[in-house]
Design a protein around this motif. Structure first.
Motif, short mmCIF file in Angstrom:
data_model
loop_
_atom_site.label_atom_id
_atom_site.label_comp_id
_atom_site.label_asym_id
_atom_site.label_seq_id
_atom_site.Cartn_x
_atom_site.Cartn_y
_atom_site.Cartn_z
N ASN A 88 11.98 1.50 8.54
CA ASN A 88 11.05 2.00 7.52
C ASN A 88 11.73 3.09 6.71
O ASN A 88 12.20 4.07 7.28
CB ASN A 88 9.79 2.55 8.17
N ARG A 89 11.75 2.93 5.42
CA ARG A 89 12.39 3.92 4.57
C ARG A 89 11.47 5.08 4.23
O ARG A 89 11.92 6.12 3.84
CB ARG A 89 12.88 3.27 3.29
N ASN A 90 10.17 4.89 4.32
CA ASN A 90 9.23 5.96 4.02
C ASN A 90 8.32 6.19 5.23
O ASN A 90 7.34 5.49 5.41
CB ASN A 90 8.39 5.61 2.78
N PRO A 91 8.63 7.18 6.05
CA PRO A 91 7.83 7.40 7.25
C PRO A 91 6.40 7.83 6.95
O PRO A 91 5.50 7.56 7.74
CB PRO A 91 8.59 8.51 7.99
N TYR A 106 6.24 -4.42 2.39
CA TYR A 106 6.04 -3.47 1.30
C TYR A 106 7.33 -3.26 0.53
O TYR A 106 8.42 -3.49 1.03
CB TYR A 106 5.45 -2.15 1.80
N PHE A 107 7.14 -2.89 -0.73
CA PHE A 107 8.28 -2.65 -1.60
C PHE A 107 7.96 -1.50 -2.54
O PHE A 107 6.82 -1.11 -2.72
CB PHE A 107 8.67 -3.91 -2.38
N TYR A 108 9.01 -0.97 -3.13
CA TYR A 108 8.94 0.22 -3.96
C TYR A 108 8.99 -0.20 -5.43
O TYR A 108 9.79 -1.06 -5.81
CB TYR A 108 10.13 1.12 -3.61
N HIS A 140 6.04 6.68 -9.10
CA HIS A 140 6.69 6.06 -7.94
C HIS A 140 5.59 5.46 -7.07
O HIS A 140 4.71 6.16 -6.59
CB HIS A 140 7.49 7.10 -7.16
N ILE A 141 5.64 4.15 -6.87
CA ILE A 141 4.55 3.42 -6.24
C ILE A 141 5.09 2.54 -5.11
O ILE A 141 6.17 1.95 -5.23
CB ILE A 141 3.82 2.55 -7.28
N ILE A 142 4.34 2.47 -4.02
CA ILE A 142 4.62 1.54 -2.93
C ILE A 142 3.53 0.49 -2.93
O ILE A 142 2.34 0.82 -2.92
CB ILE A 142 4.68 2.25 -1.57
N VAL A 143 3.93 -0.78 -2.96
CA VAL A 143 2.99 -1.90 -2.90
C VAL A 143 3.17 -2.57 -1.55
O VAL A 143 4.28 -2.95 -1.19
CB VAL A 143 3.24 -2.91 -4.04
N CYS A 144 2.09 -2.69 -0.79
CA CYS A 144 2.12 -3.30 0.53
C CYS A 144 1.23 -4.54 0.52
O CYS A 144 0.08 -4.48 0.08
CB CYS A 144 1.63 -2.31 1.58
N VAL A 145 1.77 -5.65 1.01
CA VAL A 145 1.03 -6.90 1.07
C VAL A 145 0.87 -7.29 2.54
O VAL A 145 1.86 -7.40 3.26
CB VAL A 145 1.77 -8.01 0.30
N ASN A 176 -1.64 -9.91 5.32
CA ASN A 176 -2.29 -11.21 5.27
C ASN A 176 -3.76 -11.10 4.88
O ASN A 176 -4.41 -12.11 4.65
CB ASN A 176 -2.16 -11.94 6.61
N LYS A 177 -4.30 -9.90 4.75
CA LYS A 177 -5.71 -9.71 4.39
C LYS A 177 -5.94 -8.92 3.11
O LYS A 177 -7.00 -9.01 2.51
CB LYS A 177 -6.45 -8.98 5.53
N ARG A 178 -4.98 -8.07 2.70
CA ARG A 178 -5.22 -7.19 1.57
C ARG A 178 -3.92 -6.75 0.92
O ARG A 178 -2.84 -7.00 1.43
CB ARG A 178 -6.02 -5.97 2.01
N ILE A 179 -4.06 -6.08 -0.21
CA ILE A 179 -2.94 -5.50 -0.94
C ILE A 179 -3.22 -4.01 -1.10
O ILE A 179 -4.31 -3.63 -1.51
CB ILE A 179 -2.77 -6.15 -2.32
N LEU A 180 -2.25 -3.17 -0.77
CA LEU A 180 -2.37 -1.73 -0.93
C LEU A 180 -1.39 -1.28 -2.01
O LEU A 180 -0.22 -1.68 -1.99
CB LEU A 180 -2.03 -0.99 0.36
N VAL A 181 -1.86 -0.45 -2.93
CA VAL A 181 -1.00 0.14 -3.95
C VAL A 181 -1.13 1.65 -3.80
O VAL A 181 -2.21 2.22 -3.99
CB VAL A 181 -1.42 -0.30 -5.37
N CYS A 182 -0.03 2.32 -3.41
CA CYS A 182 -0.06 3.74 -3.09
C CYS A 182 0.95 4.49 -3.96
O CYS A 182 2.11 4.10 -4.04
CB CYS A 182 0.29 3.97 -1.63
N GLU A 183 0.49 5.58 -4.58
CA GLU A 183 1.40 6.41 -5.37
C GLU A 183 2.02 7.45 -4.46
O GLU A 183 1.37 8.01 -3.58
CB GLU A 183 0.63 7.08 -6.50
#
Length: 105
Positions: free
Chosen positions: A3-6, A25-27, A50-55, A57-64
């Motif tokens: 994990n690159r972002n703890p 997830y990707f940056y 700067h945003i992290i997008v996490c996919v 099997n149930k949802r998508i998270l978009v975190c700044e």
């Protein structure tokens, strides 16, 4: 798993749902417009998002995230595959109620 972002990994461990079996997830970086570069010059990189997008099997998270330390700012959007109506909450201004319809395929 590496994990690159703890900070994001800790947030994900707190919000994981029991039926989520995997996540990726990707940056993503959104650059400031050219007008900001012309006006502010040397401080313009602070306007980049700067945003992290996490996919999962149930949802998508978009975190700044904060570009200086990598911590999450609290501006998070969760798109759930089971719910069509989502709510976006801006935690820095405590405003709520921006809503939209999302269809997951």
């Amino acid at each position: 798993m590496y994990n690159r972002n703890p900070y994001f990994y800790q947030y994900l461990k707190q919000t994981v749902e029991p039926d989520e079996t995997y996540y990726y997830y990707f940056y993503v970086m959104s650059y400031a417009p050219l007008t900001k570069y012309l006006l502010y010059q040397s401080v313009t990189p602070f306007f980049n998002k700067h945003i992290i997008v996490c996919v999962t099997n149930k949802r998508i998270l978009v975190c700044e995230m904060n570009p200086m330390n990598g911590k999450l700012t609290g501006n998070t959007v969760e798109i759930d595959g089971n719910v069509r109506l989502i709510e976006i909450v801006n935690k820095s201004t405590r405003s709520s109620g921006v809503r939209g319809v999302v269809e997951m395929g």
